[in-house]
Design an enzyme around this catalytic site. Structure first.
Site, PDB file in Angstrom:
ATOM      1  N   LYS A  41       0.830  -1.219   0.000  1.00 50.23           N
ATOM      2  CA  LYS A  41       0.000   0.000   0.000  1.00 50.23           C
ATOM      3  C   LYS A  41       0.863   1.267   0.000  1.00 50.23           C
ATOM      4  O   LYS A  41       0.616   2.205  -0.752  1.00 50.23           O
ATOM      5  CB  LYS A  41      -0.918   0.036   1.237  1.00 50.23           C
ATOM      6  CG  LYS A  41      -1.840  -1.147   1.355  1.00 50.23           C
ATOM      7  CD  LYS A  41      -2.721  -1.058   2.584  1.00 50.23           C
ATOM      8  CE  LYS A  41      -1.960  -1.123   3.900  1.00 50.23           C
ATOM      9  NZ  LYS A  41      -1.272  -2.408   4.142  1.00 50.23           N
ATOM     10  N   ARG A 120      -9.269   0.983   9.457  1.00 49.75           N
ATOM     11  CA  ARG A 120      -8.792  -0.381   9.658  1.00 49.75           C
ATOM     12  C   ARG A 120      -9.803  -1.241  10.392  1.00 49.75           C
ATOM     13  O   ARG A 120      -9.564  -2.421  10.565  1.00 49.75           O
ATOM     14  CB  ARG A 120      -7.515  -0.316  10.490  1.00 49.75           C
ATOM     15  CG  ARG A 120      -6.304  -0.847   9.760  1.00 49.75           C
ATOM     16  CD  ARG A 120      -5.191  -0.806  10.755  1.00 49.75           C
ATOM     17  NE  ARG A 120      -4.038  -1.492  10.324  1.00 49.75           N
ATOM     18  CZ  ARG A 120      -3.037  -0.938   9.662  1.00 49.75           C
ATOM     19  NH1 ARG A 120      -3.115   0.306   9.284  1.00 49.75           N
ATOM     20  NH2 ARG A 120      -1.983  -1.642   9.372  1.00 49.75           N
ATOM     21  N   ARG A 159      11.713  -6.287   3.651  1.00 51.08           N
ATOM     22  CA  ARG A 159      11.544  -4.827   3.597  1.00 51.08           C
ATOM     23  C   ARG A 159      12.595  -4.120   4.450  1.00 51.08           C
ATOM     24  O   ARG A 159      12.900  -4.529   5.561  1.00 51.08           O
ATOM     25  CB  ARG A 159      10.157  -4.433   4.100  1.00 51.08           C
ATOM     26  CG  ARG A 159      10.017  -2.910   4.212  1.00 51.08           C
ATOM     27  CD  ARG A 159       8.607  -2.458   4.381  1.00 51.08           C
ATOM     28  NE  ARG A 159       7.948  -3.014   5.537  1.00 51.08           N
ATOM     29  CZ  ARG A 159       6.664  -2.824   5.808  1.00 51.08           C
ATOM     30  NH1 ARG A 159       5.911  -2.120   4.994  1.00 51.08           N
ATOM     31  NH2 ARG A 159       6.135  -3.350   6.887  1.00 51.08           N
ATOM     32  N   ARG A 192      11.867  -2.653  10.123  1.00 49.08           N
ATOM     33  CA  ARG A 192      10.864  -2.150  11.058  1.00 49.08           C
ATOM     34  C   ARG A 192      10.674  -3.137  12.198  1.00 49.08           C
ATOM     35  O   ARG A 192      10.698  -4.346  11.989  1.00 49.08           O
ATOM     36  CB  ARG A 192       9.532  -1.958  10.328  1.00 49.08           C
ATOM     37  CG  ARG A 192       9.253  -0.522   9.991  1.00 49.08           C
ATOM     38  CD  ARG A 192       8.088  -0.336   9.064  1.00 49.08           C
ATOM     39  NE  ARG A 192       6.829  -0.928   9.506  1.00 49.08           N
ATOM     40  CZ  ARG A 192       5.678  -0.765   8.856  1.00 49.08           C
ATOM     41  NH1 ARG A 192       5.645  -0.036   7.749  1.00 49.08           N
ATOM     42  NH2 ARG A 192       4.581  -1.327   9.287  1.00 49.08           N
ATOM     43  N   ARG A 203      -0.023  -9.329  13.300  1.00 46.40           N
ATOM     44  CA  ARG A 203      -0.613  -8.367  12.354  1.00 46.40           C
ATOM     45  C   ARG A 203      -1.527  -9.065  11.348  1.00 46.40           C
ATOM     46  O   ARG A 203      -2.580  -8.551  10.990  1.00 46.40           O
ATOM     47  CB  ARG A 203       0.501  -7.610  11.611  1.00 46.40           C
ATOM     48  CG  ARG A 203       1.196  -6.589  12.495  1.00 46.40           C
ATOM     49  CD  ARG A 203       2.516  -6.163  11.913  1.00 46.40           C
ATOM     50  NE  ARG A 203       2.393  -5.373  10.718  1.00 46.40           N
ATOM     51  CZ  ARG A 203       3.395  -5.143   9.863  1.00 46.40           C
ATOM     52  NH1 ARG A 203       4.578  -5.672  10.089  1.00 46.40           N
ATOM     53  NH2 ARG A 203       3.210  -4.410   8.812  1.00 46.40           N
TER      54      ARG A 203
END
Ligand code: AP5
Length: 262
Positions: A41, A120, A159, A192, A203
């Site tokens: 996203k 969310r 990432r 992260r 998550r």
């Protein structure tokens, strides 16, 4: 058209006005970006911002910005929010909605907006609808990015994010020119905290339970636009722009799209 948006007001709070007026856009796009953690996203939001001129507004970015504040500068609610985030849980709706309400001017931005990571939960989506109605605004579409779960997990594991300018890379898919160093600002690239396997697991569970029902919510409102989020960011962008263009076929001219080639 290439636009560099200034997100001061969104990231630093309502006392910091946006310093860059939106570029000469043909029409503002007001979009929500939905999808599981790691689906891409943020990557699409950056690309769409350059093409559409709309501001990229990410609630996750607000929390990560708050992490850089000293403990005495954070409100107790923000300190609690960061702990939820570290675990991979959702921050309570009341805290998120307070942050968004404080920044309502960003929703009125002349260039439009791309909401990334908000709403969310169904409660957040209902609150957003009410907030937009108060402001006499409406969403144009809700982009729902879709990808098989094993590919998402691989994206999150690889990432890396710049500590300075927050640019996003991937160790194999989108590597920096020099390992561990941001191409854009020279800052160090880090993983992260919530991309650790134990947080990713939480998550994904939270996403299935709380956020996936939003696709039905927006489908019922006639706003949902599913987009396959693979194989490359540019391909996803091309499909997104084509989907927006076909939605815009009801008399409005999508000049901001047709003037550019993907
Ligand atoms: P948030 O920051 O919103 O994180 P997220 O939704 O979990 O999404 P991510 O940022 O992890 O992933 P992304 O989809 O943007 O993927 P990206 O583009 O980086 O939220 C973080 C936390 O904040 C939440 O867990 C929660 O605690 C809290 N929070 C935030 N908002 C909240 C709210 N409204 N309510 C309650 N709590 C809230 O891409 C991932 C990787 O894949 C990158 O390495 C990228 O280079 C690569 N990639 C992207 N696209 C492609 C492609 N097409 N092909 C190959 N690789 C790709």
């Amino acid at each position: 058209m290439e636009t560099k948006c200034d997100r001061s007001a969104w990231l630093k709070g309502p006392a910091f006005p946006c310093e860059v007026l939106p570029a000469n856009v043909a029409r503002p796009w007001r979009l929500v970006l939905l999808g599981a953690p790691g689906v891409g996203k943020g990557t699409q939001a950056e690309l769409l911002t350059q093409r559409l001129g709309a501001c990229h507004l990410s609630t996750g970015d607000i929390f990560r910005t708050a992490k850089c504040l000293g403990e005495d500068e954070r409100s107790p609610a923000m300190t609690a929010a960061l702990e939820y985030m570290r675990r991979g849980d959702l921050v309570p709706d009341a805290t998120v909605l307070q942050l968004v309400r404080e920044r309502v001017n960003c929703l009125r931005c002349g260039g439009g907006f791309l909401l990334d990571g908000f709403p969310r939960t169904v409660a957040q989506a209902e609150a957003l609808q009410a907030l937009l109605e108060e402001q006499h605004l409406a969403l144009d579409a809700v982009l729902s990015f879709e990808l098989p779960i094993d590919e998402i997990v691989a994206r999150l594991a690889g990432r890396r994010t710049c500590n300075g300018c927050k640019a996003v890379y991937h160790v194999t898919g989108l590597p920096p020119k020099k390992e561990g160093i941001c191409d854009q600002c020279g800052g160090p690239l880090v993983q992260r905290e919530d991309d650790r396997p134990e947080s990713v697991r939480v998550r994904m569970e939270v996403y299935e339970k709380s956020t996936a029902p939003l696709t039905d919510f927006y489908r019922r409102l006639g706003l949902l636009v599913p987009v396959a989020a693979q194989p490359f960011p540019e391909g996803t962008l091309a499909r997104t722009l084509a989907a927006l263009q076909s939605r815009d076929g009801n008399g409005r001219t999508p000049r901001s799209l047709s003037a550019q080639r993907v």
